[in-house]
Design a protein around this motif. Structure first.
Motif, PDB file in Angstrom:
ATOM      1  N   GLU A 153       1.169  -1.462   0.196  1.00  0.00           N
ATOM      2  CA  GLU A 153      -0.106   0.051   0.270  1.00  0.00           C
ATOM      3  C   GLU A 153       0.886   1.455  -0.128  1.00  0.00           C
ATOM      4  OE1 GLU A 153      -3.951   0.170  -0.198  1.00  0.00           O
ATOM      5  OE2 GLU A 153      -3.536   2.245  -0.428  1.00  0.00           O
ATOM      6  N   ASP A 194       1.233   4.046  -3.270  1.00  0.00           N
ATOM      7  CA  ASP A 194       0.659   5.102  -2.406  1.00  0.00           C
ATOM      8  C   ASP A 194       1.635   6.445  -3.243  1.00  0.00           C
ATOM      9  OD1 ASP A 194      -2.281   4.416  -2.183  1.00  0.00           O
ATOM     10  OD2 ASP A 194      -1.835   4.468   0.224  1.00  0.00           O
ATOM     11  N   SER A 209      -2.693  -0.165  -5.556  1.00  0.00           N
ATOM     12  CA  SER A 209      -2.540  -0.110  -4.051  1.00  0.00           C
ATOM     13  C   SER A 209      -3.614  -1.305  -3.958  1.00  0.00           C
ATOM     14  CB  SER A 209      -2.373   1.390  -3.091  1.00  0.00           C
ATOM     15  OG  SER A 209      -4.351   1.846  -3.731  1.00  0.00           O
ATOM     16  N   PRO A 210      -3.722  -1.930  -2.962  1.00  0.00           N
ATOM     17  CA  PRO A 210      -4.478  -2.992  -2.467  1.00  0.00           C
ATOM     18  C   PRO A 210      -5.371  -2.559  -2.025  1.00  0.00           C
ATOM     19  CG  PRO A 210      -2.692  -3.118  -1.684  1.00  0.00           C
ATOM     20  CD  PRO A 210      -2.073  -2.247  -1.759  1.00  0.00           C
ATOM     21  N   THR A 211      -5.710  -1.076  -2.067  1.00  0.00           N
ATOM     22  CA  THR A 211      -7.041  -0.094  -1.028  1.00  0.00           C
ATOM     23  C   THR A 211      -7.353   0.102  -2.370  1.00  0.00           C
ATOM     24  OG1 THR A 211      -6.066   1.942  -1.121  1.00  0.00           O
ATOM     25  CG2 THR A 211      -6.402   0.528   1.218  1.00  0.00           C
ATOM     26  N   ALA A 212      -7.197   0.473  -3.378  1.00  0.00           N
ATOM     27  CA  ALA A 212      -7.157   0.730  -4.919  1.00  0.00           C
ATOM     28  C   ALA A 212      -8.303  -0.181  -5.633  1.00  0.00           C
ATOM     29  CB  ALA A 212      -6.850   1.978  -5.942  1.00  0.00           C
ATOM     30  N   ILE A 245      -9.787  -3.082  -3.979  1.00  0.00           N
ATOM     31  CA  ILE A 245     -10.842  -3.408  -3.699  1.00  0.00           C
ATOM     32  C   ILE A 245     -11.572  -2.577  -3.550  1.00  0.00           C
ATOM     33  CG2 ILE A 245     -11.413  -3.115  -0.899  1.00  0.00           C
ATOM     34  CD1 ILE A 245      -8.676  -4.152  -0.056  1.00  0.00           C
ATOM     35  N   GLN A 246     -11.724  -0.968  -3.669  1.00  0.00           N
ATOM     36  CA  GLN A 246     -12.604  -0.336  -4.329  1.00  0.00           C
ATOM     37  C   GLN A 246     -13.338  -0.383  -5.953  1.00  0.00           C
ATOM     38  OE1 GLN A 246     -10.784   3.836  -4.436  1.00  0.00           O
ATOM     39  NE2 GLN A 246     -12.963   5.039  -4.219  1.00  0.00           N
ATOM     40  N   ALA A 295      -6.470   0.125 -10.720  1.00  0.00           N
ATOM     41  CA  ALA A 295      -6.789  -0.427 -10.092  1.00  0.00           C
ATOM     42  C   ALA A 295      -7.316  -1.081 -11.359  1.00  0.00           C
ATOM     43  CB  ALA A 295      -7.822   0.695  -9.568  1.00  0.00           C
ATOM     44  N   SER A 314      -6.886  -4.980 -10.756  1.00  0.00           N
ATOM     45  CA  SER A 314      -8.254  -5.584  -9.948  1.00  0.00           C
ATOM     46  C   SER A 314      -8.450  -7.121 -11.054  1.00  0.00           C
ATOM     47  CB  SER A 314      -9.563  -5.412 -10.041  1.00  0.00           C
ATOM     48  OG  SER A 314      -9.622  -4.051  -9.204  1.00  0.00           O
TER      49      SER A 314
END
Lengths: 554, 353
Positions: free
Chosen positions: A53, A57, A68-71, A73-74, A246, A250
């Motif tokens: 992450e 970032d 990033s992992p959050t991107a 997941i989003q 992303a 993904s």
């Protein structure tokens, strides 16, 4: 008498209690260590995720190479239907390709082991199919089959050879003892197959099915490059075109999950279905070394090689005729011979191909060694340190199932376009079957052999060196054989995407220029080289195994 | 064999089914209208396949409009629009008979012919070659001369184009470094390369999105790489058969009507692309609208204003042939183009109503 018996019983009872206590203690210990193992796994994984992450970032997303992992997941949460639709579309192709490819591989492997003549004649044909570069195969599949069938065939081709080699290895790993027994009781080769070979081949087969899942997913995604409206490959192309990181990552994550789920399931199946495989003693029967004059053996080897070449050429012709391939795209062996030896530009064509071949051989050779070493090292550390296995297995599956074009920008950024980048790409493509096969082999070392080593107080490393590695030699060599043509293929991939030279480049630019004769010629040269490479490794395998594991030499 | 046969059979079955459906529709029509229109048997549309060069995008928006609005049907054809992809060779698909019409660049068609195909270009969707060089505004490459001292990312297979533009513009080739790239702008965004060969209406949008600033772009068409792109190619022998030629003409008429709608207002084309033809592709209206607008520069020129969209002019043919020669393609001459269909469908006007 009765008193002694009584006291004997008393002592037995004490001993039984002691054993029970000890067992319970060992059980608690095992549970505790397994729980603490899982805790370590979770912690290490979380640390890695956080590092990912932060790196993404701060740096890698801005450079356009990694989300990033959050991107990720989003993106997944915002478009569930889109991704679900793509996964089901691609999975349906992958599952069918995986099924047919493995079915064919297991059937052919059984046939080869039972009837060695078939192996001598057709193994090289199977190998040739495996050696064909994707860039060359894709347009041909597109023009030969309807779009859906073409994708399934590509996925099937991707899994076929690995399972074939794995299954043959498994069927051959049958113990000398039981095999001799079946023969001694008058059993024929079919009984040996049913009672000995198939059961002992199951672990290796399951390994093939495991590895095949990743290959099938990858094949299905690349199949969409020959024209598709839906699927992970389509999302990938659009994601790359618009640099929607992303989206791209993904897709990479979903491809990994699609490969990892069957990988895990078949790994568990292997553990549950075949507990005997690690418990029975593998006493090896010493087969009499093959005698006969050197000249005689050489002559028969040459005869089989010529036979195989004839089979490959006939299959090539048969493909062109049976599928009625348009002569614009489908070139016959004669066209290729003309291109290389008879036409006016033959000398120039040959020189161009040979120069490119030189480059490719270096790339493939270095990448081969790197992939093999990494694969074996990873397998050893996985078996020795379960935490490493649990943390890194998903990463290993990811490296095998994520299309290389997603990884290329990261790799080039990290390693450049020189030999470093090529080696990394080649190693990534080749190491996975080595890892899985070697790991499988290491786990199949008989438990009584371990007990023996433990009773001599042998250290972990000594056990590894003196027991596990020699025991795993057949699996390592099977991997080394599979890796040989894979490394050549992977080198062409790296040349296409990173360096822009070698036969990989020749193939891509021939295709871009509709020069299908050049493309077939390059593919034929690559196939020939891979076959020679494979034979060399097989020869080394025979020499080594005849010393250490004679029952493996067919 | 079986696959080919099944495929052919399924096409035939589909054709029969279409014919059956058409006749049912006709019967129904007869039954409902008391006057009883005369139904002629030859009214069923001729099935054609169009092999596009890439996965569904607004790049083919005019074809989607033509299909959806019934412009193909109106002109007596039903068109199966096949998706392309990075590994699709549309010219090979046409040459081998898998598709009737293929989309590609004029140089792709000429190269296929150089290798023994017998294809002819009947219309030119993009009047300007969309191959462009994209660079960072901080280190701009505004014309070919500026490529000196720079590292350029060239997609595999396009090296000939790079060589040609270097030769045509007096650039010192020894000062230009080329590296192979795929179709994403990551190498430029990361600074690994200074310039990148791109599709004019696509990657520059991604670059601006990723970096927050518009990249510097020059069209290679303005510096000697003057070839028609997204051309429509068919086998020469297709045009020798009067019925088939009529069907292709019908297709062309419908296609032009679709693109006319697109040029008048690309909203419908964008909507059809995002929500219908590429609905599983994860595209967005905003991004496809930008692409559709950039694409206007390629579709509409002074020549198309005078003669109509997809037009092929004598002047254009000469420029194409000169470029093909500079690309090292032998044997390309006027016979690569057949303008008779365009002349027939426009009949002297510059629009089709």
């Amino acid at each position: 008498m009765s008193a002694t018996t009584a006291s004997g019983t008393g002592r037995d009872a004490v001993r039984a209690t002691a054993i029970a206590t000890e067992r319970a203690r060992a059980g608690r210990e095992a549970r505790r260590s397994s729980i603490s193992g899982w805790i370590t796994t979770v912690i290490v994984s979380l640390v890695l995720l956080v590092l990912w992450e932060i790196a993404a970032d701060l740096w890698l997303t801005r450079l356009g190479v990694l989300a990033s992992p959050t991107a990720i997941i989003q993106s997944l949460i915002e478009n569930p239907q889109l991704y679900w639709g793509a996964v089901t579309t691609t999975a349906w192709v992958a599952v069918r390709g995986w099924f047919w490819g493995n079915l064919a591989a297991i059937a052919v492997a059984t046939l080869f082991v039972q009837v060695p003549i078939f192996e001598s004649l057709f193994l090289r044909l199977a190998l040739a199919l495996f050696c064909l570069p994707l860039v060359a195969v894709n347009p041909l599949l597109q023009l030969t089959f309807d779009p859906d069938t073409a994708k399934v065939v590509l996925a099937a081709l991707s899994v076929f050879f690995t399972t074939l080699v794995g299954t043959m290895l498994g069927l051959r790993s049958a113990d000398g003892g039981p095999l001799t027994m079946v023969t001694a009781w008058g059993g024929r080769s079919l009984s040996s197959l049913r009672f000995v070979r198939l059961p002992s081949g199951i672990p290796a087969m399951l390994t093939g099915l495991q590895i095949g899942a990743a290959a099938a997913v990858l094949g299905a995604i690349f199949g969409e490059f020959i024209g598709a409206k839906a699927g992970l490959g389509v999302l990938l192309i659009n994601g790359l075109m618009s640099l929607d990181l992303a989206r791209v990552w993904s897709v990479a994550l979903l491809a990994t999950v699609m490969a990892a789920v069957p990988y895990g399931i078949f790994g568990l199946l292997r553990r549950w279905l075949t507990p005997w495989s690690a418990s029975i003693s593998n006493a090896q029967q010493l087969s009499a070394p093959k005698r006969g004059s050197v000249a005689g053996r050489l002559a028969s080897a040459v005869a089989w090689t010529i036979g195989s070449i004839v089979v490959i050429l006939l299959a090539w012709w048969a493909y062109l005729i049976v599928f009625d391939v348009s002569p614009f795209v489908g070139k016959s062996p004669i066209d290729v011979v003309n291109y290389l030896f008879a036409s006016d530009e033959a000398a120039a064509n040959r020189a161009m191909m040979l120069d490119a071949l030189d480059v490719t051989l270096v790339h493939a050779g270095v990448g081969y060694v790197a992939g093999l070493v990494i694969g074996i090292a990873a397998a050893v550390s996985f078996v020795t340190f379960p935490v490493v296995e649990r943390v890194l297995t998903p990463l290993a599956v990811a490296l095998r199932s994520v299309p290389i074009i997603v990884l290329i920008p990261v790799l080039i950024l990290a390693l450049g376009r020189g030999l470093g980048g090529v080696v990394a790409i080649t190693a990534i493509v080749t190491f996975f079957p080595t890892l899985a096969n070697t790991q499988g082999g290491l786990k199949r070392v008989p438990t009584d052999a371990f007990t023996l080593m433990r009773s001599y107080d042998s250290s972990t490393w000594s056990t590894l060196w003196r027991l596990q590695l020699p025991y795993t030699l057949p699996a390592i060599f099977a991997s080394a054989r599979i890796a040989a043509p894979t490394a050549v293929l992977a080198a062409t991939l790296a040349e296409w995407l990173a360096t822009g030279d070698g036969l990989g480049h020749v193939i891509v630019s021939s295709r871009a220029h509709s020069d299908y004769t050049g493309l077939w010629a390059a593919a034929a040269i690559l196939t020939a080289v891979s076959l020679i490479f494979y034979s060399l490794v097989s020869w080394a395998e025979r020499v080594v195994l005849s010393r250490y594991a004679p029952s493996q030499v067919g | 064999m079986t696959f080919r046969l099944t495929r052919r059979r399924s096409i035939r079955a589909a054709a029969t089914a279409t014919a059956f459906a058409a006749s049912v529709a006709l019967l129904a029509g007869c039954a409902s209208s008391s006057s009883g229109d005369t139904a002629s048997g030859s009214d069923e549309p001729t099935p054609l396949t169009l092999q596009t060069s890439w996965i569904p995008l607004v790049q083919f928006g005019g074809s989607y409009v033509a299909d959806k609005e019934g412009y193909y049907e109106k002109n007596g054809v039903s068109v199966d629009i096949l998706p392309g992809g990075p590994d699709v060779d549309s010219m090979a698909a046409v040459a081998s008979g898998q598709a009737d019409i293929g989309m590609g660049n004029a140089d792709t068609v000429a190269r296929a012919n150089e290798q023994g195909a017998d294809l002819v270009i009947i219309a030119a969707g993009f009047q300007k070659n969309p191959l462009a060089i994209l660079s960072s505004p901080d280190k701009p490459i505004a014309d070919p001369k500026a490529m000196e001292g720079m590292k350029i990312g060239v997609p595999s297979g396009d090296e000939a184009a790079q060589d040609a533009i270097i030769a045509a513009n007096d650039v010192d080739a020894s000062k230009v470094t080329s590296v192979p790239v795929g179709f994403d702008v990551a190498p430029l965004v990361s600074g690994e390369v200074d310039g990148l060969w791109v599709f004019y209406s696509e990657q520059p949008i991604a670059y601006e999105e990723a970096t927050g600033k518009a990249g510097t772009v020059f069209l290679t068409a303005d510096y000697g790489l003057d070839v028609y792109a997204q051309v429509y190619a068919v086998k020469k022998e297709t045009l020798e058969d009067a019925d088939k030629k009529a069907a292709i003409e019908g297709f062309l008429k419908g296609e032009i009507e679709g693109w006319q709608d697109y040029v008048a207002d690309p909203t419908e084309a964008v909507d059809l692309t995002v929500n219908d033809y590429a609905k599983d592709g994860g595209l967005t209206i905003e991004e496809q609208t930008k692409q559709a607008e950039l694409q206007m520069d390629l579709l509409v020129t002074d020549e198309t204003k005078e003669h109509g969209l997809l037009w092929i002019s004598d002047d254009g043919i000469q420029k194409n042939i000169a470029t093909l020669e500079s690309l090292g393609i032998s044997g390309a001459d006027e016979s690569l183009f057949d303008t008779s269909l365009l002349e027939d469908v426009y009949a002297g006007k510059n629009t089709i109503e």
